[in-house]
Scaffold this motif. Structure first.
Motif, mmCIF file in Angstrom:
data_model
loop_
_atom_site.group_PDB
_atom_site.id
_atom_site.type_symbol
_atom_site.label_atom_id
_atom_site.label_comp_id
_atom_site.label_asym_id
_atom_site.label_seq_id
_atom_site.Cartn_x
_atom_site.Cartn_y
_atom_site.Cartn_z
ATOM 1 N N VAL A 174 0.858 -1.200 0.000
ATOM 2 C CA VAL A 174 0.000 0.000 0.000
ATOM 3 C C VAL A 174 0.886 1.239 0.000
ATOM 4 C CG1 VAL A 174 -1.786 1.302 1.222
ATOM 5 C CG2 VAL A 174 -1.876 -1.199 1.207
ATOM 6 N N VAL A 175 0.646 2.108 -0.998
ATOM 7 C CA VAL A 175 1.538 3.234 -1.247
ATOM 8 C C VAL A 175 0.792 4.572 -1.213
ATOM 9 C CG1 VAL A 175 2.915 4.292 -3.090
ATOM 10 C CG2 VAL A 175 3.130 1.857 -2.622
ATOM 11 N N GLY A 176 1.269 5.487 -0.405
ATOM 12 C CA GLY A 176 0.704 6.839 -0.349
ATOM 13 C C GLY A 176 1.602 7.815 -1.093
ATOM 14 N N VAL A 177 0.994 8.810 -1.736
ATOM 15 C CA VAL A 177 1.763 9.788 -2.503
ATOM 16 C C VAL A 177 1.419 11.182 -1.978
ATOM 17 C CG1 VAL A 177 2.188 10.745 -4.806
ATOM 18 C CG2 VAL A 177 1.601 8.316 -4.545
ATOM 19 N N SER A 178 2.462 11.953 -1.650
ATOM 20 C CA SER A 178 2.213 13.323 -1.222
ATOM 21 C C SER A 178 3.340 14.196 -1.767
ATOM 22 C CB SER A 178 2.134 13.349 0.306
ATOM 23 O OG SER A 178 2.598 14.552 0.813
ATOM 24 N N GLY A 179 3.013 15.024 -2.763
ATOM 25 C CA GLY A 179 4.025 15.831 -3.431
ATOM 26 C C GLY A 179 5.092 14.933 -4.046
ATOM 27 N N LYS A 180 6.349 15.161 -3.642
ATOM 28 C CA LYS A 180 7.441 14.323 -4.173
ATOM 29 C C LYS A 180 7.831 13.223 -3.200
ATOM 30 C CE LYS A 180 8.981 17.270 -7.614
ATOM 31 N NZ LYS A 180 9.952 17.526 -8.591
ATOM 32 N N LYS A 181 6.929 12.907 -2.293
ATOM 33 C CA LYS A 181 7.203 11.847 -1.323
ATOM 34 C C LYS A 181 6.277 10.661 -1.557
ATOM 35 C CE LYS A 181 9.192 13.818 2.783
ATOM 36 N NZ LYS A 181 9.614 15.119 2.722
ATOM 37 N N VAL A 182 6.888 9.485 -1.587
ATOM 38 C CA VAL A 182 6.121 8.251 -1.701
ATOM 39 C C VAL A 182 6.366 7.462 -0.425
ATOM 40 C CG1 VAL A 182 5.988 6.048 -2.918
ATOM 41 C CG2 VAL A 182 6.174 8.168 -4.220
ATOM 42 N N GLU A 183 5.264 7.064 0.239
ATOM 43 C CA GLU A 183 5.428 6.361 1.494
ATOM 44 C C GLU A 183 4.731 5.005 1.434
ATOM 45 O OE1 GLU A 183 5.635 7.798 6.117
ATOM 46 O OE2 GLU A 183 4.144 8.693 4.806
ATOM 47 N N ILE A 184 5.423 3.966 1.876
ATOM 48 C CA ILE A 184 4.833 2.632 1.884
ATOM 49 C C ILE A 184 4.162 2.398 3.235
ATOM 50 C CG2 ILE A 184 5.315 0.160 1.680
ATOM 51 C CD1 ILE A 184 7.299 0.830 -0.432
ATOM 52 N N VAL A 207 12.273 11.966 -6.309
ATOM 53 C CA VAL A 207 11.196 11.472 -5.448
ATOM 54 C C VAL A 207 11.799 10.594 -4.346
ATOM 55 C CG1 VAL A 207 9.060 10.120 -5.359
ATOM 56 C CG2 VAL A 207 9.563 11.515 -7.366
ATOM 57 N N GLU A 208 11.327 10.825 -3.120
ATOM 58 C CA GLU A 208 11.841 10.063 -1.990
ATOM 59 C C GLU A 208 10.861 8.925 -1.669
ATOM 60 O OE1 GLU A 208 12.789 11.004 2.652
ATOM 61 O OE2 GLU A 208 12.257 12.679 1.351
ATOM 62 N N VAL A 209 11.360 7.702 -1.625
ATOM 63 C CA VAL A 209 10.488 6.559 -1.322
ATOM 64 C C VAL A 209 10.896 5.953 0.018
ATOM 65 C CG1 VAL A 209 9.547 4.371 -2.171
ATOM 66 C CG2 VAL A 209 10.382 6.066 -3.815
ATOM 67 N N THR A 210 9.971 5.956 0.985
ATOM 68 C CA THR A 210 10.316 5.445 2.324
ATOM 69 C C THR A 210 9.225 4.519 2.864
ATOM 70 O OG1 THR A 210 9.258 7.380 3.301
ATOM 71 C CG2 THR A 210 11.660 7.493 3.027
ATOM 72 N N TYR A 211 9.590 3.759 3.887
ATOM 73 C CA TYR A 211 8.612 2.935 4.606
ATOM 74 C C TYR A 211 8.080 3.728 5.787
ATOM 75 C CZ TYR A 211 10.165 -1.123 1.936
ATOM 76 O OH TYR A 211 10.434 -2.003 0.930
ATOM 77 N N ALA A 212 6.754 3.754 5.960
ATOM 78 C CA ALA A 212 6.155 4.459 7.106
ATOM 79 C C ALA A 212 6.520 3.730 8.394
ATOM 80 C CB ALA A 212 4.646 4.497 6.936
ATOM 81 N N GLN A 213 6.729 4.487 9.443
ATOM 82 C CA GLN A 213 7.139 3.892 10.719
ATOM 83 C C GLN A 213 5.971 3.244 11.462
ATOM 84 O OE1 GLN A 213 10.171 3.415 11.595
ATOM 85 N NE2 GLN A 213 10.890 4.449 9.759
#
Ligand code: TXA
Ligand code: MG
Length: 316
Positions: A174-184, A207-213
């Protein structure tokens, strides 16, 4: 009592009349309801005994339909959808206002995916809009990867479309997108590295791709996917003489523990994961000792250990 297996045509008719139907996907079986039926959506929650604060994923047959449900479809959504659909990826996007709030738990975003299973794709072609579908299990329990699992969960109450064993075996990324940030928000077979690589290749280099904490999405609760017998995560150094420690911590004694090592290939390990979790208690074991090998801290294993982490009673 036997499984209530239906054809695609019958499934489509049931869905349009406000019923729920279990549908195979490549990740796990889903309990589908038509997004334009308030009755069908309510039935998903009541059948699963799922709280209304946990939003549902909308399944559509292609990216064209996905776009029509979004009021802010960005380049990132477009690139990832084109590259990874049909497949085990859910994209969160700002929703159109007309979507039933039951789907999104009142959030202004919606999760959308195009599943890769031929039966699901065929069914979705008959359905205007799309199908909301959480995993076809009671809330908090192990997700189903075969029609037998669905039957064990709901009996004859729920009509099932047969689709064999789910290939991926764990739920979509599941991937969220906000501006230039992609969060898993939820890790799965599609990793952050893969997403990052696709975006770079498409020319989006910053674009920065990270895992949500912690749980950003409602529904991503600590305890989930629980098997009927306790599951304890142990390291490769585990020794039988450590059993009394587990018994003390869990407050009960165990006579038939099983040591569970994952297949070395994470694709096979995830395909077998839920089936194995269910089978141990049927085979008469009373404790699962799930061995986490050192090399399994790599990204390819994140989805698997995320699920085991939520299914566990204890980690040593
Ligand atoms: O592979 C899958 O995704 C399976 C199959 C059936 O497609 N479905 C599935 O659904 O796993 P479910 O309901 O068990 O998990 C959906 C999760 C929610 O718990 C939530 O964490 C996230 O997806 N989600 C859905 N809509 C969201 C939203 N608008 N914002 C953030 N997270 C959302
Ligand atoms: Mg679920």
């Amino acid at each position: 009592m036997t499984k209530k297996i239906v054809t695609i045509e019958t499934a489509a008719a049931l869905l349009k009349s406000g019923e729920v139907v279990a549908m195979p996907t490549e990740t796990v079986y889903g309990l589908a309801g038509w997004i334009n039926s308030d009755e069908g959506l309510r039935k998903i929650f009541s059948t699963k005994e799922r709280p209304f604060f946990d939003p549902l994923i909308v399944h559509v047959s292609d990216i064209v339909k996905a776009r029509t449900l979004s009021s802010d479809w960005t380049d990132i959504h477009e690139i990832l959808g084109l590259a990874l659909w049909p497949g085990p990826l859910t994209l969160i996007t700002k929703k159109i206002t007309s979507l039933n709030p039951l789907i999104t738990s009142g959030l202004d975003s919606v999760g959308i995916r195009v599943p890769r299973h031929p039966v699901a794709i065929e069914l979705l072609k008959y359905i205007e809009g799309g199908l909301a579908a959480p995993s076809a299990n009671k809330f908090g329990k192990t997700s189903p990867t075969t029609s037998d699992h669905v039957y064990q969960e709901f009996g004859e109450e729920v009509a099932i479309l047969e689709g064999g064993q789910s290939d991926v075996g764990i739920e979509s990324t599941v991937v969220g997108v906000s501006g230039k940030k992609v969060e898993i928000y939820r890790p799965g077979q599609i990793t952050a590295s893969k997403i990052s690589e696709i975006l770079k290749q498409a020319g989006l280099k910053d674009v920065e791709v990270t895992y949500a904490q912690s749980p950003v999405a409602p529904g991503q609760l600590k305890h989930h996917y629980m098997p009927k017998i306790p599951l304890v995560i142990v390291s490769e150094r585990f020794d039988q003489k450590d059993l009394p420690l587990i018994e003390q911590r869990l407050g009960s004694s165990f006579s038939r523990p099983v040591l569970w090592k994952q297949d070395q290939d994470p694709l096979i390990a995830s395909r077998e994961l839920y089936e194995k979790m269910r089978s141990f208690d049927e085979e008469g074991y009373d404790l699962i000792l799930s061995v986490k090998e050192a090399h399994q801290s790599s990204e390819d294993w994140m989805g698997i250990w995320n699920r085991l982490g939520k299914a566990k009673s204890l980690e040593l």
